[in-house]
Design an enzyme around this catalytic site. Structure first.
Site, PDB file in Angstrom:
ATOM      1  N   CYS A   1      -3.415   1.631   6.361  1.00 50.85           N
ATOM      2  CA  CYS A   1      -3.913   0.959   7.567  1.00 50.85           C
ATOM      3  C   CYS A   1      -4.480   1.953   8.567  1.00 50.85           C
ATOM      4  O   CYS A   1      -5.187   1.572   9.490  1.00 50.85           O
ATOM      5  CB  CYS A   1      -2.804   0.118   8.193  1.00 50.85           C
TER       6      CYS A   1
ATOM      7  N   THR B   1      -3.382  -9.137   8.940  1.00 51.57           N
ATOM      8  CA  THR B   1      -3.390  -9.778  10.261  1.00 51.57           C
ATOM      9  C   THR B   1      -3.206 -11.294  10.161  1.00 51.57           C
ATOM     10  O   THR B   1      -2.482 -11.892  10.964  1.00 51.57           O
ATOM     11  CB  THR B   1      -4.695  -9.417  11.012  1.00 51.57           C
TER      12      THR B   1
ATOM     13  N   ASN C   1       0.809  -1.229   0.000  1.00 54.26           N
ATOM     14  CA  ASN C   1       0.000   0.000   0.000  1.00 54.26           C
ATOM     15  C   ASN C   1       0.838   1.273   0.000  1.00 54.26           C
ATOM     16  O   ASN C   1       0.485   2.267  -0.639  1.00 54.26           O
ATOM     17  CB  ASN C   1      -1.000  -0.025   1.158  1.00 54.26           C
TER      18      ASN C   1
ATOM     19  N   GLU D   1       6.835   0.760  16.262  1.00 54.78           N
ATOM     20  CA  GLU D   1       7.903   1.292  15.411  1.00 54.78           C
ATOM     21  C   GLU D   1       8.043   2.784  15.717  1.00 54.78           C
ATOM     22  O   GLU D   1       7.328   3.321  16.554  1.00 54.78           O
ATOM     23  CB  GLU D   1       7.534   1.071  13.940  1.00 54.78           C
TER      24      GLU D   1
ATOM     25  N   GLY E   1       1.681  -5.896   7.260  1.00 56.87           N
ATOM     26  CA  GLY E   1       0.809  -6.549   6.283  1.00 56.87           C
ATOM     27  C   GLY E   1      -0.478  -6.980   6.934  1.00 56.87           C
ATOM     28  O   GLY E   1      -0.887  -6.422   7.962  1.00 56.87           O
TER      29      GLY E   1
ATOM     30  N   GLU F   1       3.126  -5.071  12.413  1.00 63.19           N
ATOM     31  CA  GLU F   1       2.175  -3.975  12.185  1.00 63.19           C
ATOM     32  C   GLU F   1       1.102  -4.515  11.255  1.00 63.19           C
ATOM     33  O   GLU F   1       1.358  -4.745  10.071  1.00 63.19           O
ATOM     34  CB  GLU F   1       2.882  -2.785  11.520  1.00 63.19           C
TER      35      GLU F   1
ATOM     36  N   THR G   1      -1.576 -12.959   7.897  1.00 56.54           N
ATOM     37  CA  THR G   1      -0.156 -13.232   7.597  1.00 56.54           C
ATOM     38  C   THR G   1       0.673 -13.049   8.867  1.00 56.54           C
ATOM     39  O   THR G   1       1.557 -13.862   9.164  1.00 56.54           O
ATOM     40  CB  THR G   1       0.374 -12.284   6.498  1.00 56.54           C
TER      41      THR G   1
END
Ligand code: TXE
Length: 484
Positions: A285, A231, A153, A465, A229, A251, A233
């Site tokens: 996101c 959830t 994205n 992060e 990416g 994240e 995954t």
């Protein structure tokens, strides 16, 4: 630096094809055509990357912060100097408007690198003195070889957000961009060569998540994984990495509430709500996809919001007047459309949008264009309001009391970000304290200070992060206690 029909991996300082010689198609959402090919890498390529990273680590981790700072700053400069090339590649790969690539994605990519190069220069260790007895000092040492896996994205933006703190703190990196948007990472590899990044310090392995990505997660020598990416995954990565005791930063998805009180500054709110709903086609996101509006202004909001949404221009990502370009892939537009159909089944009314755009421009035929969509009349706890759609689709729902709004906001499994619109400062603080999210914006959206912690609670992820948090993640603390 140039775009190529055949993208290469970047391993041990060289641009190389996958060991198997196999390629995957890279499709542009702009017109649905294959416009380049990416290496279909597997465990063998990851193994070579790890070996190169291990060779590079002793020198890179001990060459001194200032040397790393200089090289990384040079890399940031090269990206900045090649803004047009990077921005064009980003829009071609992701379908986002070129205006956004030029003003947001690429500037943020070089800002990320500069920010962490500089931050590492100021990153100090702690010391804890025990009176008349001992002194503790805590070293922060690079981990070694780490893995960074990023999504489609915000391709270069999120890729650099991960690799910059990892490199600045002295690690060597195996990074994988999304197979859907690989081109700017390939350009970055060329920029690394130009910047003089030593061979093996950054290795970029292209390919499928379930093949190249999984090989990174499973590799025993890769000690930490930073992932952004979906959830599901994230869950599968955690399942593999946790028993190996890898450090993990995840994240993941979001389903963010946007709570609008009747006492808000209406003009500011409506302007930002349009952005928070449809920027990057809702494929951020942090987008606010559940909009709760206090009843006294609900009708006014609805009318104005629908009117402004209908004005948004959907189409050619390379036109300077486009607001919304293409969605990222055929598979993704199908997923988003399936949620619009679901919303109807769940009792929702589509107030605008909801349909694929019939493009008249020949060159856009085959691309993935969708009208921004507003849905009302859904119960707060239906699937449309609980699951991540990640497209230009929002729901609007009225509420009466602060308690009700809070209950709606906290009702989903996700907890990434939230937005509150009110002129009542006490109410804003009260709500900010109780809302289940890692990030709360009051009377604004996507105002980002790179020093602040970034991440979510609940199914939106693990870890933070940004700023010192990222440097802490990419280093190991070692406490030394000296008795005197
Ligand atoms: O993401 P994936 P997808 C959400 C959004 C979207 C959904 C799926 O709802 O519709 O996730 O998107 C790599 N081991 N977000 O399928 O698969 C993959 O190659 C290791 C939210 O594109 O999670 C890519 O590089 N790696 C979001 C990266 O993971 C694996 C951004 C992300 O891909 C892997 C994107 C595996 N088993 C999607 N499987 C956000 N929060 O910003 C895939 N990958």
């Amino acid at each position: 630096m140039k775009i190529s029909k055949y993208i290469k991996n970047y391993i041990g300082g060289a641009l190389v094809p996958a060991d198997s010689g196999e390629y995957l198609d890279n499709i542009s959402p702009f017109n649905g055509e294959v416009y380049s090919h990416i290496p279909d890498s597997d465990i063998t390529d990851v193994q070579k990357a790890v070996e190169a990273a291990e060779r590079a680590f002793p020198e890179w981790s001990s060459c001194g912060i200032e040397k790393r700072f200089r090289i990384l700053n040079r890399l940031a400069d090269i990206i900045e100097q090649n803004l047009d090339t990077f921005a064009h590649a980003e829009s071609m790969d992701s379908g986002k408007p070129i205006t956004m690539s030029k003003s947001v994605d690429i500037p943020r990519a070089h800002a990320n690198i500069r920010f962490f190069a500089t931050a590492s220069m100021h990153y100090a260790a702690e010391s804890h003195h025990m009176e008349k007895s001992a002194i503790n000092y805590t070293m922060r040492q690079p981990i070694g070889v780490v893995g960074c896996i990023s999504p489609w994205n915000l391709p270069l933006y999120l890729f650099t957000w991960k690799i910059a703190p990892a490199l600045a703190s002295g690690n060597c990196v195996i990074a994988k961009p999304s197979e859907i948007t690989p081109m700017t990472a390939f350009l970055l590899a060329q920029a690394c060569e130009e910047a003089g990044l030593p061979a093996g310090v950054l290795n970029i392995v292209h390919g499928l998540g379930t093949k190249a990505g999984q090989a990174i997660v499973e590799h025993i020598k890769i000690k930490a994984i930073s992932f952004t990416g979906g959830t599901s995954t994230g869950r599968s990565i955690a399942r593999i990495a946790a028993p190996m005791f890898k450090k993990l930063s995840l994240e993941l998805g979001g389903k963010n509430p946007n709570i609008i009180f009747a006492d808000c500054d209406f003009d500011k709110m409506i302007f930002d709500t349009l952005r928070s709903s449809f920027s990057n086609n809702g494929q951020i996101c942090l987008c606010g996809s559940r909009i709760y509006v206090q009843r006294p202004i609900y009708e006014k909001f609805k009318e104005e919001f629908v009117k402004r949404t209908q004005f948004l221009k959907v189409g050619d990502p390379f036109s300077p007047i486009t607001d919304l370009g293409a969605l990222v892939s055929q598979q993704h537009i199908e997923k988003v459309m399936s949620y619009i159909e679901l919303a109807k089944v769940e009792g929702g009314t589509v107030l605008c949008g909801g349909n694929i755009v019939e493009v008249t421009d020949e060159k856009l035929k085959g691309g993935y264009y969708l009208r921004p969509t507003i849905i009302e009349g859904l119960p707060p706890y239906c699937r449309t309001n609980m699951e991540e759609i990640f497209g230009p689709v929002v729901t609007i729902t009225p509420f009466d009391t602060e308690e009700e709004a809070l209950q709606y906001a906290n009702s989903v499994d996700y907890g990434l970000s939230s937005t509150i619109w009110t002129q009542d400062i006490t109410k804003a603080h009260r709500l900010a304290e109780q809302i289940q999210a890692g990030i709360v914006w009051v009377n604004c959206w996507l105002v980002r200070d790179l020093r602040t912690p970034f991440g979510g609670v609940k199914h939106s992820g693990v870890g933070r992060e940004g700023g010192w948090e990222a440097l802490r993640f990419f280093t190991e603390a070692k406490n030394v206690c000296v008795k005197y």
